[in-house]
Design an enzyme around this catalytic site. Sequence first.
Site, mmCIF file in Angstrom:
data_model
loop_
_atom_site.group_PDB
_atom_site.id
_atom_site.type_symbol
_atom_site.label_atom_id
_atom_site.label_comp_id
_atom_site.label_asym_id
_atom_site.label_seq_id
_atom_site.Cartn_x
_atom_site.Cartn_y
_atom_site.Cartn_z
ATOM 1 N N ASP A 80 -7.544 -10.839 -9.084
ATOM 2 C CA ASP A 80 -6.631 -9.809 -8.594
ATOM 3 C C ASP A 80 -5.239 -9.952 -9.187
ATOM 4 O OD1 ASP A 80 -8.625 -8.665 -7.142
ATOM 5 O OD2 ASP A 80 -7.875 -9.248 -5.171
ATOM 6 N N ASN A 154 0.942 -5.175 -4.051
ATOM 7 C CA ASN A 154 0.558 -5.869 -2.825
ATOM 8 C C ASN A 154 1.678 -5.911 -1.789
ATOM 9 O OD1 ASN A 154 -2.103 -6.524 -3.171
ATOM 10 N ND2 ASN A 154 -1.750 -8.670 -3.674
ATOM 11 N N SER A 200 -2.990 -13.638 5.912
ATOM 12 C CA SER A 200 -2.904 -15.056 6.275
ATOM 13 C C SER A 200 -1.758 -15.331 7.232
ATOM 14 C CB SER A 200 -2.748 -15.914 5.010
ATOM 15 O OG SER A 200 -1.504 -15.688 4.386
#
Length: 298
Positions: A80, A154, A200
Amino acid sequence: MTPSFHHVALIGKYHHAETGTVAPGSREVLEHIAAFLVGQGCRVSMEMQTADNGGFSGHAALTPQEIGEQCDLGLVVGGDGTMLSIGRKLARFSTPLIGINQGRLGFVTDIPLEELKTTLTPMLHGEFEEDRRQLMHGQVLRNGECVFDALAMNDVVVNRGATSGMVELRVEVDGHFVANQRADGLIVASPTGSTAYALSAGGPMLHPSIPGWVLVPIAPHTLSNRPIVLSDSAEIAIELVNGRDASASFDMQSLAALHKGDRILVRRSEYCVRFLHPRGWNYFDTLRRKLRWNEGGS
């Protein structure tokens, strides 16, 4: 059969982040893919850095701008991180991208290398699903002047220094004061990035069709500071009130050192990244496979 894509750029990752050496087998993988594409009737070029690092000489080497101007497809071989890097550069050209996963997880490089031929053959001839992902536009303002400007697919992350304590951040949305937060940092993530660092840190996963962002504090001092989902039409401003050695990162690939009083602005970019997936592709299939949901079940 004539392919739907006539000029394909190959973009690969060659170096181990830890050692800086050429990744074993990467050259052979890209040579194999290039030969396959030629066999399908495609003209093949190599991204400049890919060609230089791998020592390729059999195909034209193009810069990202030249790829955007000349190629009608980019084939990204790696993880990615490789896709994030080239996706930002090619977004303004609207060049579609297909991801071949040679990394560890691969939410957006989703085609396994061992399924390359069976999956890619129909895609090259027009059998695919298109998936557009909006980019984020981030700026760092210092005394009213822009000192750093970058795109992100992102996330935009404000982080404390490696050896310092928490940072204090003033957060505004569309000019309205939201809160002063004391934490290790703050993440503004797109739906694409909601399965990365934001996940996360305890944030929710956003379906890529949702025109939103998620604002996720990193280890907040006040436990009532929780993730919040916002419209991606909003402008988010984050001011560094206190904190030494803080930084702002964009997709964890571009880094800006911050001074007290700096403001980080995050807006929706005018550009989208175009991903192509195999026919029948479904986001939930990707989540189930990558996050190993239902392992051991039927």
